[in-house]
Design a protein around this motif. Structure first.
Motif, PDB file in Angstrom:
ATOM      1  N   ALA A 391      23.232  33.979 -19.834  1.00  0.00           N
ATOM      2  CA  ALA A 391      23.266  34.317 -18.404  1.00  0.00           C
ATOM      3  C   ALA A 391      24.250  33.405 -17.676  1.00  0.00           C
ATOM      4  CB  ALA A 391      21.875  34.188 -17.798  1.00  0.00           C
ATOM      5  N   ILE A 392      24.178  32.113 -17.960  1.00  0.00           N
ATOM      6  CA  ILE A 392      25.093  31.148 -17.327  1.00  0.00           C
ATOM      7  C   ILE A 392      26.533  31.495 -17.661  1.00  0.00           C
ATOM      8  CG2 ILE A 392      25.875  28.737 -17.402  1.00  0.00           C
ATOM      9  CD1 ILE A 392      22.845  28.010 -17.820  1.00  0.00           C
ATOM     10  N   LYS A 393      26.795  31.786 -18.935  1.00  0.00           N
ATOM     11  CA  LYS A 393      28.159  32.110 -19.378  1.00  0.00           C
ATOM     12  C   LYS A 393      28.728  33.292 -18.588  1.00  0.00           C
ATOM     13  CE  LYS A 393      30.741  33.972 -23.281  1.00  0.00           C
ATOM     14  NZ  LYS A 393      30.666  34.566 -24.633  1.00  0.00           N
ATOM     15  N   HIS A 394      27.931  34.347 -18.417  1.00  0.00           N
ATOM     16  CA  HIS A 394      28.449  35.557 -17.757  1.00  0.00           C
ATOM     17  C   HIS A 394      28.455  35.443 -16.228  1.00  0.00           C
ATOM     18  CE1 HIS A 394      29.266  38.000 -21.281  1.00  0.00           C
ATOM     19  NE2 HIS A 394      28.233  37.392 -21.836  1.00  0.00           N
ATOM     20  N   TYR A 395      27.523  34.676 -15.656  1.00  0.00           N
ATOM     21  CA  TYR A 395      27.625  34.391 -14.219  1.00  0.00           C
ATOM     22  C   TYR A 395      28.933  33.645 -13.945  1.00  0.00           C
ATOM     23  CZ  TYR A 395      22.712  35.524 -13.043  1.00  0.00           C
ATOM     24  OH  TYR A 395      21.517  36.167 -12.812  1.00  0.00           O
ATOM     25  N   MET A 396      29.254  32.697 -14.833  1.00  0.00           N
ATOM     26  CA  MET A 396      30.495  31.920 -14.670  1.00  0.00           C
ATOM     27  C   MET A 396      31.721  32.820 -14.779  1.00  0.00           C
ATOM     28  SD  MET A 396      29.859  28.341 -16.724  1.00  0.00           S
ATOM     29  CE  MET A 396      29.151  26.915 -15.902  1.00  0.00           C
ATOM     30  N   GLU A 397      31.705  33.747 -15.724  1.00  0.00           N
ATOM     31  CA  GLU A 397      32.825  34.685 -15.885  1.00  0.00           C
ATOM     32  C   GLU A 397      33.022  35.498 -14.611  1.00  0.00           C
ATOM     33  OE1 GLU A 397      35.167  35.367 -18.304  1.00  0.00           O
ATOM     34  OE2 GLU A 397      34.483  33.471 -19.143  1.00  0.00           O
ATOM     35  N   LEU A 415      23.702  30.566 -10.260  1.00  0.00           N
ATOM     36  CA  LEU A 415      24.069  29.383 -11.056  1.00  0.00           C
ATOM     37  C   LEU A 415      23.523  28.110 -10.412  1.00  0.00           C
ATOM     38  CD1 LEU A 415      27.756  30.275 -11.994  1.00  0.00           C
ATOM     39  CD2 LEU A 415      25.906  29.864 -13.634  1.00  0.00           C
ATOM     40  N   LYS A 416      23.654  28.019  -9.095  1.00  0.00           N
ATOM     41  CA  LYS A 416      23.139  26.834  -8.390  1.00  0.00           C
ATOM     42  C   LYS A 416      21.619  26.744  -8.531  1.00  0.00           C
ATOM     43  CE  LYS A 416      23.419  24.240  -4.068  1.00  0.00           C
ATOM     44  NZ  LYS A 416      22.043  23.744  -4.172  1.00  0.00           N
ATOM     45  N   ASP A 431      24.545  19.306 -18.486  1.00  0.00           N
ATOM     46  CA  ASP A 431      25.059  20.667 -18.293  1.00  0.00           C
ATOM     47  C   ASP A 431      24.750  21.211 -16.903  1.00  0.00           C
ATOM     48  OD1 ASP A 431      26.245  20.800 -20.760  1.00  0.00           O
ATOM     49  OD2 ASP A 431      24.503  21.698 -21.750  1.00  0.00           O
ATOM     50  N   ALA A 432      23.616  20.812 -16.359  1.00  0.00           N
ATOM     51  CA  ALA A 432      23.271  21.259 -15.002  1.00  0.00           C
ATOM     52  C   ALA A 432      24.283  20.714 -13.994  1.00  0.00           C
ATOM     53  CB  ALA A 432      21.861  20.808 -14.637  1.00  0.00           C
ATOM     54  N   HIS A 433      24.648  19.441 -14.134  1.00  0.00           N
ATOM     55  CA  HIS A 433      25.666  18.868 -13.259  1.00  0.00           C
ATOM     56  C   HIS A 433      27.030  19.506 -13.520  1.00  0.00           C
ATOM     57  CE1 HIS A 433      23.141  15.805 -11.439  1.00  0.00           C
ATOM     58  NE2 HIS A 433      22.647  15.524 -12.646  1.00  0.00           N
ATOM     59  N   GLY A 434      27.286  19.878 -14.778  1.00  0.00           N
ATOM     60  CA  GLY A 434      28.526  20.574 -15.120  1.00  0.00           C
ATOM     61  C   GLY A 434      28.618  21.940 -14.451  1.00  0.00           C
ATOM     62  N   ILE A 435      27.473  22.629 -14.371  1.00  0.00           N
ATOM     63  CA  ILE A 435      27.432  23.941 -13.695  1.00  0.00           C
ATOM     64  C   ILE A 435      27.778  23.779 -12.219  1.00  0.00           C
ATOM     65  CG2 ILE A 435      25.900  25.808 -12.920  1.00  0.00           C
ATOM     66  CD1 ILE A 435      24.344  25.385 -15.609  1.00  0.00           C
ATOM     67  N   LEU A 436      27.194  22.764 -11.587  1.00  0.00           N
ATOM     68  CA  LEU A 436      27.495  22.521 -10.166  1.00  0.00           C
ATOM     69  C   LEU A 436      28.974  22.164  -9.979  1.00  0.00           C
ATOM     70  CD1 LEU A 436      24.314  20.480  -9.119  1.00  0.00           C
ATOM     71  CD2 LEU A 436      24.826  22.870  -8.594  1.00  0.00           C
ATOM     72  N   GLY A 437      29.521  21.395 -10.920  1.00  0.00           N
ATOM     73  CA  GLY A 437      30.941  21.060 -10.869  1.00  0.00           C
ATOM     74  C   GLY A 437      31.809  22.305 -10.940  1.00  0.00           C
ATOM     75  N   PHE A 438      31.414  23.225 -11.808  1.00  0.00           N
ATOM     76  CA  PHE A 438      32.156  24.490 -11.965  1.00  0.00           C
ATOM     77  C   PHE A 438      32.134  25.285 -10.658  1.00  0.00           C
ATOM     78  CE2 PHE A 438      32.003  29.060 -12.787  1.00  0.00           C
ATOM     79  CZ  PHE A 438      33.192  29.251 -13.490  1.00  0.00           C
TER      80      PHE A 438
END
Length: 477
Positions: A391-397, A415-416, A431-438
């Motif tokens: 889910a994270i991968k495709h939300y990011m895409e 994602l947030k 990884d959670a902090h990485g998601i916020l960075g993205f």
């Protein structure tokens, strides 16, 4: 006809301005869907004779693609008749596209004498006009409407055609309306109210088309995005009062009320519109979205057994209309994606997986709405397969592709939500902090992104986070 004669004739045909030379690639649109919409437009007689002449000319090209050559020829003759009734001239510039289509049709049917007679008619028109055919406002306008009707792939080309036509005839209502609609379909809500070119052009289009109630509804929908509800409501109510049976007014007003949360009123209008246009993929899709909203509202109220039975009934109706929409328009990416998700919610997981696979393939082939299917697939993985990583991968895409789209904004929100939940459980979750960075990086919030990536790297090594951090630091130097 000799090979050299044929080559010479074909070279002349390729110089024409008509549907055969506008690079309308069959893989870019669903032929039967375009056919249905053009036939609906003729049946409803929504436009003046000149507009109908254009519609018959476009319809002829679609019939040609379906290999109904005699019907196509008949449609083109109807187009000529309507145009001549408007202008009373055999050599009027509004006939440039239709004569071009007739030349090509006769060429394909091996009626070479007829083909050359239409080339001579076009030559006569060219002698009467001061510019090249490609610069004639009527040709640019017809080209623009064609691009709008055939495929979202062509919306930017439509916008350019109307813009060029308006450079020559800034007061012409047809070109102002076409440009407004093209902008409405291509501009995301990433501007302020004052900066939105779509809103400015819709106002301009209404000034030059004061009786066009569809334009008023479109402006109302746009104003609602910027929370200008009072003006939006006045426009929508007036349009509905003036054109209560106009199918396009009803379907857009239905969409407006759904966006506002007035689902029952929206459904009443959409069902009435469906009676006049039972094969409209747009209306079926809008009804499906209404049922989806009703389902969500019910789920928010509670989850006891009687309510869940009602939820299932509403989901089934949503699926019914999505199936109708995708049958009528097999390349309808957003409807296909939503249908796959609804199958997943109904626990038909293999059916959902199969449809997602088909939808991804279609979207990639057409390079169309890839961000939409990534969003729905993320939802499917998160809620149906309980696979947060995918889910994270495709939300990011999705977010990376179109951050300002509705799906992009929802992806950022989700994602947030995932990242915050993980940090709440474990503040050391890299990884959670990485998601916020993205999320911050995509939004252009570089300083916040750097802080998040630094935190992520303090809790664990990650080459991607390090690479992103270095790039962000360089950008600030």
């Amino acid at each position: 006809m000799s090979v050299n004669q044929d080559r010479s004739l074909r070279e002349n045909l390729l110089q024409l301005e008509c549907h055969f030379t506008w690079a309308l690639i069959k893989d870019d649109f669903n032929v039967t869907d375009v056919l249905s919409r053009l036939e609906e437009q003729i049946k409803l007689d929504l436009r003046k004779k000149e507009g109908l002449a254009q519609t018959y000319s476009a319809l002829a090209y679609v019939k040609f693609l379906l290999e109904f050559h005699e019907e196509a020829l008949c449609n083109l003759m109807t187009s000529v008749k309507l145009s001549m009734e408007c202008h009373g001239e055999e050599f009027h510039k509004t006939l440039i596209v239709t004569y071009g289509n007739l030349a090509w049709m006769n060429y394909h049917m091996k009626n070479y004498t007829e083909c050359e007679s239409y080339l001579k008619k076009l030559q006569k028109i060219n002698e009467l006009i001061p510019t090249e055919s490609s610069s004639v406002p009527e040709v640019l306008g017809e080209k623009g409407w064609t691009f709008l009707k055939f495929s979202p792939t062509y919306y930017d080309r439509a916008k350019e055609c109307f813009r060029k036509a308006l450079e020559q005839e800034p007061e012409e209502g047809e070109w102002n309306a076409g440009y407004a609609i093209a902008l409405h379909r291509t501009e995301y809500e990433s501007f302020t109210l004052e900066d939105s070119l779509t809103i400015k052009q819709l106002r301009r289009a209404i000034d030059t088309n004061p009786d066009d109630d569809v334009l008023k509804v479109l402006l109302g929908m746009r104003l609602a995005v910027y929370k200008r509800y009072d003006e939006a409501e006045i426009l929508v109510e007036k349009a509905l009062e003036r054109s209560p049976e106009h199918p396009h007014v009803m379907r857009y007003v239905g969409k407006y009320f759904r966006n506002k949360g007035c689902v029952d009123r929206s459904m009443t209008l959409l069902k009435r519109a469906l009676e006049n246009a039972p094969n409209s993929s747009f209306i079926h899709h809008q009804l499906a979205l209404c049922y989806k909203l009703k389902k969500i509202q019910l789920l928010q109220e509670g989850s006891h057994h009687a309510k869940m039975s009602k939820v299932q009934q509403i989901r089934d109706l949503c699926i019914y209309h999505l199936e109708k929409a995708t049958t009528l328009k097999p390349s309808f990416i957003s409807a296909m994606s939503d249908l796959a998700l609804q199958y997943g919610e109904r626990r038909e997981l293999s059916r959902a997986d199969e449809l997602f696979e088909i939808t991804f393939k279609t979207a990639k082939q057409k390079n169309d709405n890839l961000h939409v299917i990534n969003f729905y697939y993320a939802e499917f993985q998160l809620h149906c397969h309980k696979c947060e990583a995918l889910a994270i991968k495709h939300y990011m895409e999705c977010l990376k592709m179109f951050p300002e789209s509705i799906e992009g904004k929802k992806s950022a929100y989700n994602l947030k939500k995932i990242a915050d939940k993980r940090i709440h459980r474990n503040t050391d979750d890299a990884d959670a902090h990485g998601i916020l960075g993205f999320i911050h990086r995509v939004k252009g919030e570089n300083r916040q992104a750097i802080e998040c990536y630094e935190k992520a790297l303090s809790y664990g090594d990650n080459a991607e986070y390090l690479s992103n951090l270095c790039a962000l630091r360089l950008s600030l130097k």
